[in-house]
Design an enzyme around this catalytic site. Sequence first.
Site, mmCIF file in Angstrom:
data_model
loop_
_atom_site.group_PDB
_atom_site.id
_atom_site.type_symbol
_atom_site.label_atom_id
_atom_site.label_comp_id
_atom_site.label_asym_id
_atom_site.label_seq_id
_atom_site.Cartn_x
_atom_site.Cartn_y
_atom_site.Cartn_z
ATOM 1 C CB CYS A 1 54.350 34.210 38.409
ATOM 2 S SG CYS A 1 53.342 35.429 37.549
ATOM 3 C CG HIS B 1 50.685 33.033 41.282
ATOM 4 N ND1 HIS B 1 51.870 33.334 41.911
ATOM 5 C CD2 HIS B 1 50.490 34.012 40.370
ATOM 6 C CE1 HIS B 1 52.365 34.452 41.412
ATOM 7 N NE2 HIS B 1 51.550 34.894 40.469
ATOM 8 C CD GLU C 1 51.827 30.728 44.451
ATOM 9 O OE1 GLU C 1 51.932 29.947 43.477
ATOM 10 O OE2 GLU C 1 52.126 31.936 44.385
HETATM 11 N N1 GLN Z 1 56.140 40.823 37.194
HETATM 12 C C1 GLN Z 1 55.677 39.763 36.371
HETATM 13 C C2 GLN Z 1 54.456 40.136 35.564
HETATM 14 O O1 GLN Z 1 53.805 41.092 35.869
HETATM 15 C C3 GLN Z 1 55.378 38.525 37.208
HETATM 16 C C4 GLN Z 1 54.235 38.718 38.154
HETATM 17 C C5 GLN Z 1 54.200 37.663 39.224
HETATM 18 O O2 GLN Z 1 55.175 36.956 39.433
HETATM 19 N N2 GLN Z 1 53.110 37.559 39.927
HETATM 20 O O3 GLN Z 1 54.145 39.469 34.601
#
Ligand code: GLN
Length: 553
Positions: free
Chosen positions: A379, A517, A519
């Site tokens: 992310c 994600h 994970e």
């Molecule tokens: N801050 C980034 C976004 O909003 C990444 C978010 C995250 O890593 N969950 O796209």
Amino acid sequence: MTPLIFVTGGVVSSLGKGIAAASLASILEARGLRVTMMKLDPYINVDPGTMSPFQHGEVYVTDDGAETDLDLGHYERFVRTRLSRKNSVTTGRIYENVIRKERRGDYLGATVQVIPHITDEIKRCIDEATAGFDVALVEIGGTVGDIESLPFLEAIRQIRTERGQEKALFMHLTLVPYIAAAGELKTKPTQHSVKELRSIGIQPDVLLCRSEQPLPDSERRKIASFTNVSERAVIASPDVDVLYKIPLYLHEQGLDEIVATQLKLPVSGPADLSEWEAAVDATLNPLDEVTIAVVGKYVDHKDAYKSVGEALKHGGLRQRTRVNLKWLEAQELEGNDMSALQDVHGILVPGGFGDRGFEGKVVSARFARENGVPYFGICYGMQAAVVEYARNVVGMADANSTENDKQSAHPVIGLITEWRTATGEVEKRDERTDLGGSMRLGLQEARLKPGTLARELYGKDVIAERHRHRYEFNNRYRTQMEDAGLVISAKSMDDLLVEMIELPRPVHPWFLACQAHPEFLSTPRDGHPLFVGFIRAAREMKAGGKLLKEARA
Ligand code: GLN
């Protein structure tokens, strides 16, 4: 009506109620039952999505995009059932529902009260989440005696009274502290905690006693006689070196049998816990070990990265490799002293929000890229890698995410609404998915590009992972970045959003980053292909990757 096991906690918090509940659930599942789990949280926030990871640990995301408590992560790592929004309910959510009904006139002019309206709504949510399963475990957050948890306790008391002991079982988790000066385990806190529970009308059926030491029979007998719990239902839960031993311990003491008997559960036979035994064995007898740097912003609060830490360990378990985690504060790498990264075999940059530490994540990606160290970006960790590539390879010195720099001449990461193109492709997507400037949440499919590392690791063309982010790879820079060697290895099914990037393998042994994600879908029994691949690459790095790099130079 689904038989329910209510799990409460006493004496102090942080005794591992979620893990204990999930462990029992896993044994019941191993006995052929369809099991689900639920968390009732006493705080007033409608969901934990807006709570600081410093205070509350990570926000765990479900398939349907609910932002939930990290305990749902424990549940999904222990049982096969996939959970949803319904499985995590807070006081805030209950009140929100009740107030909405009140405004709609559903209560026909009645005075709306905690009993029966709030308690009825709690019962409705429990039934909604648990319907259709053979058995459900319902964990009540907080500790008995908290003002906030009273409506939940009242609701579960009513359920037991209305439905009887074959439909509702109370399991209470307490602490039996060891007082070193006296050389003794002390049962008094447990006695008091049960007394507190009984004063609100709940007589526990099972006590789970957390202690540093095994519980001697004499203490078990004493606890039983003071609490009106049968002796065989006073279960010891001593501290363990490996989490996966807990289902084995609970099973050895007959906990699943006690529960199955009282609730008359249709168990199919004895529990097969061989997968947990294998996980314990692989943890205790590793053949290799690697060190992975996790470069984050809340590293003093490791619960903020709970699922990432667990998924890395699972990745190691699959190949009998111990994964040592080196938590690094991203901000501290901003001075360009990279010595903390010198001795690691892999670098993982997890998700995050806001500009603090972002530059440290960018330099970590650079270090990994330039030194052939395996890199796994998740992310924000993907966004940092994209920014790094744009700056240092493509030559756009001020490239950034608009999350950190609204004025950047090269916003390679931005909100979809910010990078609208003349082709109208973005408008099309806005209409269909209402992505505007809001969070993209939950399970979404992506198509992998043939021949890429990602495609090879997953072993299939279409994957689905959970998302939680607002910003996206800016399509205006796709061609430029690809021309400079960046591989876009996955895109959303409609081809509009970049889901994964990587570096081609002759250039770098393992550099992969994803917008989702992964994970959240890793389990100790199965691992996750990206984490397994990353740890394998770290082992190769340890075994000779440095030599490879020198050969290339
Ligand atoms: N801050 C980034 C976004 O909003 C990444 C978010 C995250 O890593 N969950 O796209």
